[in-house]
Design a protein around this motif. Structure first.
Motif, mmCIF file in Angstrom:
data_model
loop_
_atom_site.group_PDB
_atom_site.id
_atom_site.type_symbol
_atom_site.label_atom_id
_atom_site.label_comp_id
_atom_site.label_asym_id
_atom_site.label_seq_id
_atom_site.Cartn_x
_atom_site.Cartn_y
_atom_site.Cartn_z
ATOM 1 N N GLY A 197 11.729 16.411 1.425
ATOM 2 C CA GLY A 197 10.615 15.752 2.112
ATOM 3 C C GLY A 197 11.034 14.434 2.729
ATOM 4 O O GLY A 197 10.780 14.173 3.908
ATOM 5 N N VAL A 198 11.699 13.608 1.933
ATOM 6 C CA VAL A 198 12.089 12.280 2.420
ATOM 7 C C VAL A 198 13.138 12.394 3.518
ATOM 8 O O VAL A 198 13.195 11.553 4.418
ATOM 9 C CB VAL A 198 12.549 11.414 1.233
ATOM 10 C CG1 VAL A 198 13.227 10.140 1.699
ATOM 11 C CG2 VAL A 198 11.338 11.065 0.366
ATOM 12 N N ASP A 199 13.930 13.449 3.474
ATOM 13 C CA ASP A 199 14.877 13.700 4.566
ATOM 14 C C ASP A 199 14.156 13.875 5.905
ATOM 15 O O ASP A 199 14.785 13.786 6.955
ATOM 16 C CB ASP A 199 15.704 14.968 4.285
ATOM 17 C CG ASP A 199 16.890 14.674 3.383
ATOM 18 O OD1 ASP A 199 17.104 13.493 3.042
ATOM 19 O OD2 ASP A 199 17.604 15.623 3.017
ATOM 20 N N GLY A 200 12.875 14.168 5.872
ATOM 21 C CA GLY A 200 12.099 14.309 7.099
ATOM 22 C C GLY A 200 11.714 12.973 7.722
ATOM 23 O O GLY A 200 11.090 12.954 8.775
ATOM 24 N N PRO A 202 10.124 8.883 8.034
ATOM 25 C CA PRO A 202 8.819 8.247 7.813
ATOM 26 C C PRO A 202 7.636 9.113 8.246
ATOM 27 O O PRO A 202 6.573 9.050 7.634
ATOM 28 C CB PRO A 202 8.901 6.970 8.660
ATOM 29 C CG PRO A 202 10.357 6.702 8.817
ATOM 30 C CD PRO A 202 11.034 8.045 8.836
ATOM 31 N N LEU A 203 7.816 9.935 9.296
ATOM 32 C CA LEU A 203 6.692 10.781 9.716
ATOM 33 C C LEU A 203 6.319 11.755 8.602
ATOM 34 O O LEU A 203 5.137 11.951 8.298
ATOM 35 C CB LEU A 203 7.033 11.556 10.997
ATOM 36 C CG LEU A 203 5.940 12.513 11.489
ATOM 37 C CD1 LEU A 203 4.659 11.766 11.849
ATOM 38 C CD2 LEU A 203 6.423 13.328 12.690
ATOM 39 N N ALA A 204 7.344 12.345 7.977
ATOM 40 C CA ALA A 204 7.070 13.274 6.878
ATOM 41 C C ALA A 204 6.362 12.552 5.735
ATOM 42 O O ALA A 204 5.395 13.076 5.162
ATOM 43 C CB ALA A 204 8.366 13.924 6.386
ATOM 44 N N LEU A 205 6.813 11.349 5.423
ATOM 45 C CA LEU A 205 6.150 10.595 4.348
ATOM 46 C C LEU A 205 4.710 10.285 4.728
ATOM 47 O O LEU A 205 3.810 10.334 3.890
ATOM 48 C CB LEU A 205 6.904 9.297 4.067
ATOM 49 C CG LEU A 205 8.304 9.467 3.474
ATOM 50 C CD1 LEU A 205 8.889 8.107 3.102
ATOM 51 C CD2 LEU A 205 8.258 10.362 2.246
ATOM 52 N N ALA A 206 4.503 9.958 6.015
ATOM 53 C CA ALA A 206 3.150 9.621 6.458
ATOM 54 C C ALA A 206 2.220 10.829 6.351
ATOM 55 O O ALA A 206 1.022 10.671 6.130
ATOM 56 C CB ALA A 206 3.183 9.105 7.893
ATOM 57 N N LEU A 207 2.767 12.021 6.504
ATOM 58 C CA LEU A 207 1.936 13.228 6.480
ATOM 59 C C LEU A 207 1.877 13.875 5.101
ATOM 60 O O LEU A 207 1.214 14.884 4.917
ATOM 61 C CB LEU A 207 2.459 14.241 7.509
ATOM 62 C CG LEU A 207 2.505 13.743 8.951
ATOM 63 C CD1 LEU A 207 2.818 14.897 9.896
ATOM 64 C CD2 LEU A 207 1.186 13.081 9.345
ATOM 65 N N ALA A 208 2.590 13.303 4.150
ATOM 66 C CA ALA A 208 2.610 13.891 2.805
ATOM 67 C C ALA A 208 1.238 13.745 2.166
ATOM 68 O O ALA A 208 0.743 12.632 2.022
ATOM 69 C CB ALA A 208 3.675 13.207 1.958
ATOM 70 N N ALA A 209 0.632 14.858 1.801
ATOM 71 C CA ALA A 209 -0.686 14.831 1.166
ATOM 72 C C ALA A 209 -0.542 15.328 -0.267
ATOM 73 O O ALA A 209 0.530 15.227 -0.862
ATOM 74 C CB ALA A 209 -1.670 15.667 1.975
ATOM 75 N N ALA B 178 7.841 18.071 10.044
ATOM 76 C CA ALA B 178 7.401 17.240 8.909
ATOM 77 C C ALA B 178 6.556 18.051 7.930
ATOM 78 O O ALA B 178 6.779 18.005 6.716
ATOM 79 C CB ALA B 178 6.623 16.023 9.425
ATOM 80 N N ARG B 181 8.286 20.392 5.624
ATOM 81 C CA ARG B 181 8.896 19.734 4.465
ATOM 82 C C ARG B 181 7.882 19.289 3.415
ATOM 83 O O ARG B 181 8.133 19.429 2.224
ATOM 84 C CB ARG B 181 9.679 18.496 4.931
ATOM 85 C CG ARG B 181 10.899 18.833 5.774
ATOM 86 C CD ARG B 181 11.486 17.584 6.423
ATOM 87 N NE ARG B 181 12.596 17.926 7.293
ATOM 88 C CZ ARG B 181 13.862 18.033 6.879
ATOM 89 N NH1 ARG B 181 14.162 17.795 5.614
ATOM 90 N NH2 ARG B 181 14.810 18.370 7.713
ATOM 91 N N HIS B 278 6.527 3.795 0.461
ATOM 92 C CA HIS B 278 5.961 4.008 1.802
ATOM 93 C C HIS B 278 4.445 3.872 1.757
ATOM 94 O O HIS B 278 3.831 3.282 2.646
ATOM 95 C CB HIS B 278 6.350 5.393 2.311
ATOM 96 C CG HIS B 278 5.771 5.721 3.656
ATOM 97 N ND1 HIS B 278 6.402 5.420 4.827
ATOM 98 C CD2 HIS B 278 4.586 6.305 4.007
ATOM 99 C CE1 HIS B 278 5.646 5.806 5.849
ATOM 100 N NE2 HIS B 278 4.544 6.350 5.377
#
Lengths: 322, 322
Positions: A197-200, A202-209, B178, B181, B278
């Motif tokens: 996930g983190v390899d994705g 900041p966008l991936a982190l921002a979309l992590a739900a 994103a 992931r 984050h």
């Protein structure tokens, strides 16, 4: 009730000390952590000056000794037990059972040892995180091999029950296979998921739900503890990882070829439903006479079926089973 | 504010209807689910007799149309939009964006379509599970390609903001990578974990604690929805699965050879910490003039860095970024 000497006063040991004390037992502890010792003393508990002193007192008062130290410290403490309290009933709360039993066999083959594992959360740690209620209605595995010291076994069961837990009788091997699947594999998958996930970025982190938050939660556990418990259960964990690799690889193959994920998703859905149904299933009561031939084997069988030992009166154990 | 026509009144569509209504917009909906229609009407909302009627009204009142139907129904509904409301501003809330954009290009290449994806929970479903507050402080991706209809884009952003969400500007491709992931891979891993755990039999279920519960929670989601969203994001999901397979395989190899899991566990721990940092990071404010050259590219860049668009006043967007 036997007095209880707890070595190691972190989350689990500290909670055992509190719960056994609350149940009316004489309790004392020892720890190499000054922070945990200060916390326990401030809460009114007796913390001996060092582990050796605590074990000497256990020997003098015929206490049940509970080893609640990290796996990496287990062999050292077992040597101290051999020296200062070799005849005491002995249990531990480590998250793998085969490796500890093996260490006991090597260091003190005549120990009155019965392995235990209360299934309580691992993402917090230290005395400060503990509670007398940590084990309330939780599973507490007590190893139930045919050659167990039955009197020591009964005392360990009584400790678990007096802490508010129910007992799951199990062999060390069956326990280790089960926790590889439902505890150690979850930690590895959480670590892998967090990394991908983190390899994705900041966008991936921002979309992590919540799916990512839930799936990675245990990756926040103290890595040295996770590493030690997973590594100590190597053989069983390898089997579980291989099954996971096989299933994830099959999903990958199906997605790449036909594009279909029905088999993977449906199997997971049905499995999760089975977990939920297991938790809410009505249970019938079974009694086991501990003096009868094959009683320990019967207890293991019931444990393998998800049975929960909820009381031990004299030589009669009562289990609730689906 | 534009009136809003919501097609599909499940968890997400039903919540958009409520939130947009609560923000003072004229709203109406349509759904093929009698249960959802009854629920929405009982709550005082206007539900048109069928989707075609709702779209005709959208055409007459120049509404913003929100497609909140399952991915499998998207093409059919897009054809209805082409027939009854071809000139309306159009968005959707589907969890993959490339596949929907592709369907729009095929079915109605001149649609004033801007893809959207509010990041809200998927483990509940139906009108009954929705809420006007579902999107409060949640991320809502709004696709921000260079060729976007900027006026439609602004309206979709305003809808997201009026529902209480913040907007993450992103291309469809970056979004899909994103979410592969942080959303689709978590579902596959949860399915695999649930299956391997339950394969351990009743003892494993009896010993399953919070690590297994957390790690398998999303496996309880409706399997047809999970399957559809994962399959619709095939290319990006294959990449994410391959990375997961590689990392899990590396852990397996290391455990089998040296017995060590430090690399896997530590990487996961650091990644999870990065997620937590984050989430709690202080953010500075950036303003983007939408009339300036390269404004959309700048918005995408900020979105890729985890920027959140929190207001749109006239032609000035304000973003908060770490």
């Amino acid at each position: 009730m036997l007095p209880v000497c707890v070595v190691g006063l972190g989350l689990i040991g500290g909670s055992v000390l509190r719960a056994a004390g609350a149940a009316g037992r004489a309790v004392w502890g020892a720890t190499t952590s000054a922070t945990d010792a200060d916390g326990a003393r401030a809460a009114g508990f007796t913390v001996e000056a060092d582990v050796d002193d605590a074990l000497r007192r256990a020997d003098a008062e015929d206490a049940l000794i509970v080893l609640a130290v990290p796996l990496t410290a287990m062999s050292d403490v077992l040597r101290s037990v051999s020296t200062f309290a070799p005849g005491c009933r002995l249990t531990d709360v480590a998250s793998v059972k085969g490796a500890v039993a093996e260490a006991v066999r090597k260091i003190n083959p005549y120990a009155r040892y019965v392995g235990g594992h209360p299934m309580a959360g691992a993402s917090r740690s230290g005395w400060v995180s503990g509670s007398a209620e940590l084990f309330r209605d939780a599973a507490w595995v007590v190893n139930t091999e045919d050659d167990v010291d039955q009197e020591a076994w009964s005392e360990v069961v009584r400790l678990a029950l007096s802490c508010g837990a129910y007992v799951v009788p199990s062999s060390a091997a069956a326990h280790d296979d089960a926790v590889a699947r439902v505890s150690h594999l979850p930690h590895l998958l959480a670590a892998v998921l967090a990394t991908v996930g983190v390899d994705g970025g900041p966008l991936a982190l921002a979309l992590a739900a919540s799916s990512f938050g839930d799936g990675t939660r245990v990756a926040a556990s103290r890595p040295e503890l996770v590493q030690a418990m997973c590594e100590a259960n190597r053989a069983a964990l390898l089997d579980a990882v291989d099954e996971a690799l096989g299933r994830l690889g099959a999903a990958r193959g199906s997605l790449a070829s036909t594009g279909g994920l029905a088999a993977t998703v449906n199997a997971g859905y049905l499995a999760r439903r089975e977990l939920e149904q297991h938790r809410s299933a009505a249970r019938r009561t079974v009694q086991v006479d501990l003096t009868a031939e094959g009683a320990l084997a019967k207890l293991r069988d019931l444990g393998n079926q998800g049975g929960r030992l909820t009381s031990l009166e004299g030589m009669t154990a009562t289990l609730r089973i689906v």
